[in-house]
Structure formats: C-alpha cells, structure tokens
Enzyme design. Sequence first.
Site, PDB file in Angstrom:
ATOM      1  N   TYR A   1       1.163  -1.349   0.323  1.00 13.47           N
ATOM      2  CA  TYR A   1      -0.007  -0.521  -0.398  1.00 13.47           C
ATOM      3  C   TYR A   1       0.605   0.935   0.503  1.00 13.47           C
ATOM      4  CZ  TYR A   1      -3.948  -2.888   1.101  1.00 13.47           C
ATOM      5  OH  TYR A   1      -5.309  -3.946   1.660  1.00 13.47           O
TER       6      TYR A   1
ATOM      7  N   LYS B   1      -1.811  10.961  -8.249  1.00 18.06           N
ATOM      8  CA  LYS B   1      -3.632  10.160  -7.740  1.00 18.06           C
ATOM      9  C   LYS B   1      -4.420  10.559  -7.067  1.00 18.06           C
ATOM     10  CE  LYS B   1      -5.035   5.570  -6.598  1.00 18.06           C
ATOM     11  NZ  LYS B   1      -3.935   4.228  -6.918  1.00 18.06           N
ATOM     12  N   TYR B   2      -4.034  10.793  -5.798  1.00 17.99           N
ATOM     13  CA  TYR B   2      -5.296  11.010  -4.525  1.00 17.99           C
ATOM     14  C   TYR B   2      -5.159  12.647  -4.798  1.00 17.99           C
ATOM     15  CZ  TYR B   2      -3.796   6.554  -3.007  1.00 17.99           C
ATOM     16  OH  TYR B   2      -3.718   4.629  -2.799  1.00 17.99           O
TER      17      TYR B   2
ATOM     18  N   GLU C   1     -12.900  -2.451   3.629  1.00 23.66           N
ATOM     19  CA  GLU C   1     -12.894  -3.240   3.387  1.00 23.66           C
ATOM     20  C   GLU C   1     -12.140  -4.573   3.901  1.00 23.66           C
ATOM     21  OE1 GLU C   1      -8.685  -4.273   2.006  1.00 23.66           O
ATOM     22  OE2 GLU C   1      -9.128  -2.497   1.455  1.00 23.66           O
TER      23      GLU C   1
ATOM     24  N   ASP D   1     -16.043  -7.919   2.972  1.00 28.16           N
ATOM     25  CA  ASP D   1     -15.839  -7.815   0.807  1.00 28.16           C
ATOM     26  C   ASP D   1     -17.015  -6.414   0.830  1.00 28.16           C
ATOM     27  OD1 ASP D   1     -16.399  -8.431  -1.645  1.00 28.16           O
ATOM     28  OD2 ASP D   1     -15.172 -10.086  -1.335  1.00 28.16           O
ATOM     29  N   MET D   2     -16.989  -5.922  -0.270  1.00 24.44           N
ATOM     30  CA  MET D   2     -17.859  -4.873  -0.583  1.00 24.44           C
ATOM     31  C   MET D   2     -18.710  -5.081  -1.198  1.00 24.44           C
ATOM     32  SD  MET D   2     -15.727  -3.134  -3.734  1.00 24.44           S
ATOM     33  CE  MET D   2     -13.972  -3.330  -3.470  1.00 24.44           C
TER      34      MET D   2
ATOM     35  N   GLU E   1     -10.296   2.794  -5.803  1.00 26.99           N
ATOM     36  CA  GLU E   1      -9.991   2.702  -6.258  1.00 26.99           C
ATOM     37  C   GLU E   1      -8.918   1.104  -6.611  1.00 26.99           C
ATOM     38  OE1 GLU E   1      -5.870   4.056  -4.428  1.00 26.99           O
ATOM     39  OE2 GLU E   1      -6.631   3.492  -2.081  1.00 26.99           O
TER      40      GLU E   1
ATOM     41  N   GLU F   1      -7.617  -5.663 -12.504  1.00 27.72           N
ATOM     42  CA  GLU F   1      -7.711  -6.694 -10.638  1.00 27.72           C
ATOM     43  C   GLU F   1      -9.249  -6.317 -10.707  1.00 27.72           C
ATOM     44  OE1 GLU F   1      -4.709  -4.342  -8.499  1.00 27.72           O
ATOM     45  OE2 GLU F   1      -4.039  -4.657  -9.960  1.00 27.72           O
TER      46      GLU F   1
END
Length: 798
Positions: A418, A427-428, A489, A516-517, A547, A556
Amino acid sequence: MTSQNLEPESPVEDYTPTFYIGHHESKRPLPVTDFVLRQAHDVGYDMVTSPITSPYFHSRVLTLISTYLSELSQNESKSGSIPPAPIIPPLDPVDTPLTPSDSLSQIIAYSSPWIDLCSPDPLISNISRQVLNIEIAYAAFCGVGHIIIPGPRNYSSGTNENNGLIQYARAIQEALAIGSYLQMAIQIPMYGHEEVKEMTGDLQPFARTLDATTPNPKASKHIDLFETWDAWNFIRSVCKYNSRLSVGLGIPRHLPLDSLQSRWFAEPLRLLSFTPSSFLKNKGGHPVLGKAHQALLSRYMRSKHPPWLLLSDVGPIPGLDDPTALTPVADGFPSPSAVADASRSSSMSASPTPAESADHTTKQKSKSKDSAAHLIYMRYLQRNQPPRTAIEKFGSGYQDYLQAPLQPLTDNLESVTYEVFEKDPVKYDWYERAIEEALSDWASQKKPTSNLNGSVVIAVAGSGRGPLVTRALKASQTTGVAVEVWAVEKNPNAYVLLQRHNEEDWGRVVNVVKSDMRAWKGPLRSASGAAASPVPIYGKVDIIVSELLGSFADNELSPECLDGVQHVLAPQFGISIPSSYTAHLTPILAPRLHSDISQRAITDTTATETPYVVMLHAIDYLATSVPDHPRIQQAWEFTHPLPASTLAIAEARRSGGVSGGGGGSMAGGDGANEHNTRYSRLNFVCKDRGVVNGIAGYFEAVLYDGGENGKVELSTRPDTIDAKSKDMISWFPIFFPLKNPLYFPDDSELEISVWRQTDDRKVWYEWLVEAFVMVGPNKRMRLGMSEVGSSRKVGCLM
C-alpha cells in the site's frame, strides 16, 4: 488499487550517471601491460581493448592459407581431388598478448577484424570460424569477461545466393557455446556500412568464389536504414535471444531518423562506439558532439543498464612514449573553448575529408593534449547530464522489472505494498478533486441525500490504509458540504489500521466496516422488532469511491467488484468515482523482456502466458500513427453504475432463473458475469520492419464528469498522461507477451485480437497478433501469426 509490488531496488533520489569510457586502437602497437593500463587510468579511461591474438598468429594463418591454395592448385592439376580445409594448430605464447591476470577485469578483448565469417568461399569462412573459436576459447580460459566481435561484412540476407549472414549467425551461436561465461558484443553501425580501412592480411581478398549476385555495399548509394538492425535481429534470433549477446553500436556523424534511434534504444546495448568522424570540431578546433548526439547520449545513458562508451582510434594513450611528461587528466572541467558547440561552418560530412584527416593527424603530433581531447569532452558531458524527472527518480530500479499483477480479491496485501503506491503525488490529488466536484454539484443541484440529516453518504470501497478516506474528509472541508463516510475493507490487517486512523486522525467520524464490498449490505441505520430477533435496516450510499483500477483498467476486477457493491448505491442520483475507464493497447518490440520471460519459462510453465505489470523502458513502439489508425488504440470501456436491468439479468442467471445450460461464452459457468466480457480487434499500420515481442496495455479513467465544468481524468497512456495526469506513477503498463517473436517487413499491418473472458469464477485475457502485407488493391496476405496467449491458468479469481 495499483499494481506495484515491493521495490526490486532502492531508488536513488539523485545521481550523476557514470560514464565507463574505454580506449580502442584498431592497430594497437603494444600489448596491454599493467603499465599501459595504469597510464590509461591516470588519463581518465576506465578500460582498454586488447586483441586476443598477435600479428604472429595472423601471419601463421595467412601462411596456412597460402600453402593450402598452392597444394590445391597442384592437386587439381594432377588428380582433380580437393583436399580438406586445413586445421589451425594450437596457440603458441607468441600468438597472443593475453595471459590470466588480475588486470583482465579492466580489459575488453577484441576478436580479429581480418577474418570474414560471411565469405562465400568455404575455405575462408571455415578458417575464419576456426580463428574465432580459438580466440573465444583462449579468452574464456584467461578469464576475460567481455569480448567485442566485429559485425558481419554483409548485412543483407535477402538475396537468393547469399548465405553469408546465416554463416555469421551460426558462428556466433557456436562461440556462445564455447565461451559459456563470456559476454559478447557484436560491433555494428547504427545504419549503413562502416568505412572499412584497408587491412594488411585481410582474408576477404583471398576468397576464390565471389558470386556475382553477392551485393556490394559500395555499389549502391541507397542506404537501407534498418538493414543493420535487421542483421542484428537475425543474429540474435538464431542465438535464441541469448542474454550474453549484446550490441556494440557504432555512432555515425549524421544521426538517422528518431524511429531508428528508438529501435536501437530497445536493444541490449553494451557499447556505444565513437570514432573521430562521430565528432564535430568547434571554433577552437576541439572535438565536440552536436546537440542531437548529446540528446541521444543522454537518452541511452538513462537505460537501466547504461552502455559503456568506446573511443576508437582517437589517438594513442598519452604518456606511453614519455611516462615522465605531464598529461591532462579528464576530470570533467575542461576550458570553455574546449566544450563550446561547433559552429555551423564546421564540416558536416558523413566521414572526415582527406584534409580533415590530415589536419587531425598534424594536430595530434603537435599537441600531446589532443590525444585526450575526446576523453576530456566526454567527461565534461558526464558532469553535465540533465537532471532526472520525477518519474525517472521514482522508477529507478523498476525499469523492465517484471511483476505478476496483484490479486487483491484473493490476497491480503502487505502494508508496504500500500505504501509504495500511496507515494504517488498526483493520483490522490485527482481523486480529491473529483470528490470535491461531485459534492459541489450535489449541493448546487440540491439533490436529496441518503441520510435524513442532509449529509452526503460516501463509501470508500476497498479502503486499504485509508488515503481515500482522508481525501473524502478533506473534500468535505473544502466544499463545506457535510458528509457521512464509510470505510469498507476486507483485509483484516488493514482493518486494524483503519480503526487506529479513526481514533487518532479522523476524530472517530468514519464508520469502519470489515467486509468484502460485494457482501456489504450498506450503512446500518437501525434495528426494529422484538428484542430477541432484531431486524437491521440498511440505508443507501450517495457516492461510492474506489481505487480498484489495474494497469489495464479492469485487470484487478474493478467491474466485478463495483457490480457487486452497486446494490447499496442510491438508484436515482448515486455517483461512482470512477465513472468509467477504458483499456488501450499497442504492439511493441521488447527484446529484454522476451529474453527474461524465456528464462523464466524454463522452470515456470505459465511464464509466457502471464500478463506482467512492468515499467516499460527499453522498448520500441512498432506502430506508426496515421489517420484512423493511431499508434495506441482503445480496446473497450466499462461504465458505472450499470443499468439496473443489466444487474437484474446477471442475478437471474446466477440464481438459475434463466433456462439453458453451459452458461455464456465459457463452458461451466451460468453466464452471470457475461456482461463483463469484452472482445476487440484492432489494426495497426507499421511503416518500418520489426519484431513483435508482445502488447503494451494502458488505461484512461474518468473519475468524475462535471459536464460543462470538464472531467477529472487519469491516464497512463504515454501520449496523453501529461495532459490528463502528469507525473502520475501509481500504475505501470501491462505487458501481454508473445511466446515466439513475430517478424514483419516494411509497410505491414498488425492485427491484434484481445478477449476478456470469464467463467463466473475467474477472469482472464486471451490475445493474438497477426501480420499482413498488401498484395493488391484491397487485398492483404497474412504473413504470420502468433500463438494464442491465454492467462486462464493465472486468471484473477472472483
């Protein structure tokens, strides 16, 4: 989600590239003794070339040939029989200046330039091969690490009768087997034919059967720019991309087109060779390189493994004739006049004129310092290399480093993984901008929120260590729009860290959920009913931020994950950040990657069918941008949120509500994920010949579309990244390798077919490349095709 793993090497924040500079004399008069090496080092050279064999050996070979030809003529006149070619006897001490010693590490061996492996005369090619084998074997015995082998005398393999290039390639293949630890560099010009100096005792004139069809490079003024690259590609293909075989590239006075410079940059360059004709003269008479040469040198020296620099025939090493004389040391601090750019009046001929050559010789005799002038200038260039860009600093050690893509659904990532992609400076910031614009629009358009208190409900799906949660809270502060943030998460280890952040950094305002989402039911609002059996009530989310993007956007499983969490999104006004993303690809030449993967394939059966995440560096883009056929093309797109009807069909298939068997395009599934399959066939125009080693993949994403206010976008495409997300480093490209390289000639077309496949349990890619050439109006002929690559065995598990 990004696709970097642990760093292969520690990046260096800043550095000056080191130039390893060698001295080469094509007719070195003295053996390279410790004294010669010491004198070379005192001047500023790092290494010196040495012939492997001596003039005694050369004369012995010539005598052997003369004796054989004499006997041959006598035998033919008597019996008509042809005796076998002679065998060169073993070396004697007088035949070689080399001997095993510690100083050999500072010496590059140089094989005899007077042989002709390409000769149409079987005798000359046979003797030449024997000489090369003897030299390779002895150099290997002595412990020499690197050897330069002069390139083929003839670069063309296209004539009907000429087999010289295949003879040369076969000889190199044999030499690699003899010197099993030697690094070999084939000396070859960037283009055209090097000016071959008359060599006493050259074997070429001894050839008895000069075929009339053998092309004479001097007979035609036409220069085939890619002919020398073609010859190199043929040699290394015969040698199966041997990792010990590299290029010693001759740098000419006139540089070729950028396309050929890029082609050579992709090759394994071990040496860049500069002769006096590579340089210009400035007003003070000092040798300098033109601006274009300086730019090429800077580019090539930024390689992951920078080539050595060889100064050839620029004069003897100073001080050998008078060791007590003071000689200049190349420290990189020459006088300003010595490094001033050449004036426009300087000679720009492709090679020195006779007057220039005479002037060069005269000045060398009159000024001892001139013999080190080229070295002094190169050291000056070393000290004055342009600084590295932010991406170059971050990518130090990553270039062409193959990594297997992450499997974030099945693997729990380490904290350091991470951390690597959280270092991205762009990116952020862009994600925060997208959230700000979404919140501002939500407030200005007075949309109803999913929280009764009027705050906008934001869910960060796949929170990791929480960088997007922090950005969502900052966006709320910037816009003044109240938010309710949920951090979802599945990684139990990251979940611990999220809770700590909530306690220490976020003021306990974030709702942290371990799930898990796809299994998350949404924000918990209340529970009703009997105390013994409470029935929880879950609310909706206004903005889902994720992301989950990979190097090819969808590799992914971002589509599958966002499909799975869409049920918690407010159906009318719900926003997904990102809202869409597209995958893009282009064919590339990548010999280093092909060689690396071929080595892996010896022990890993999936090596040639794994799509790798890699910071592409030593590559060449093969396609030419023409109208309707750009160099990089879009393959497909995913958008979020999906229409409710699409998800309803998927759910019906998953629960068996749709009649039929087999399920979708792949046997064994029920077709529930069929809407996330893709297929694309793209056509690329290639002006120059080349070899396809694989396909480079990139992505673009729209994080938020603000309509008239514009879009917040990300891009990894090299041609659009500066306009959309300059200096973004979170994602390296993806590389789909070909098991076997696919060659194509000039003015060809490449067709790439690529599939995104699923059997409802995993997702994988399949890819195929075909080469075509036009043979008539609107008619093409297929020249070849690759095997179908498939990552099914290493596909992403859902």
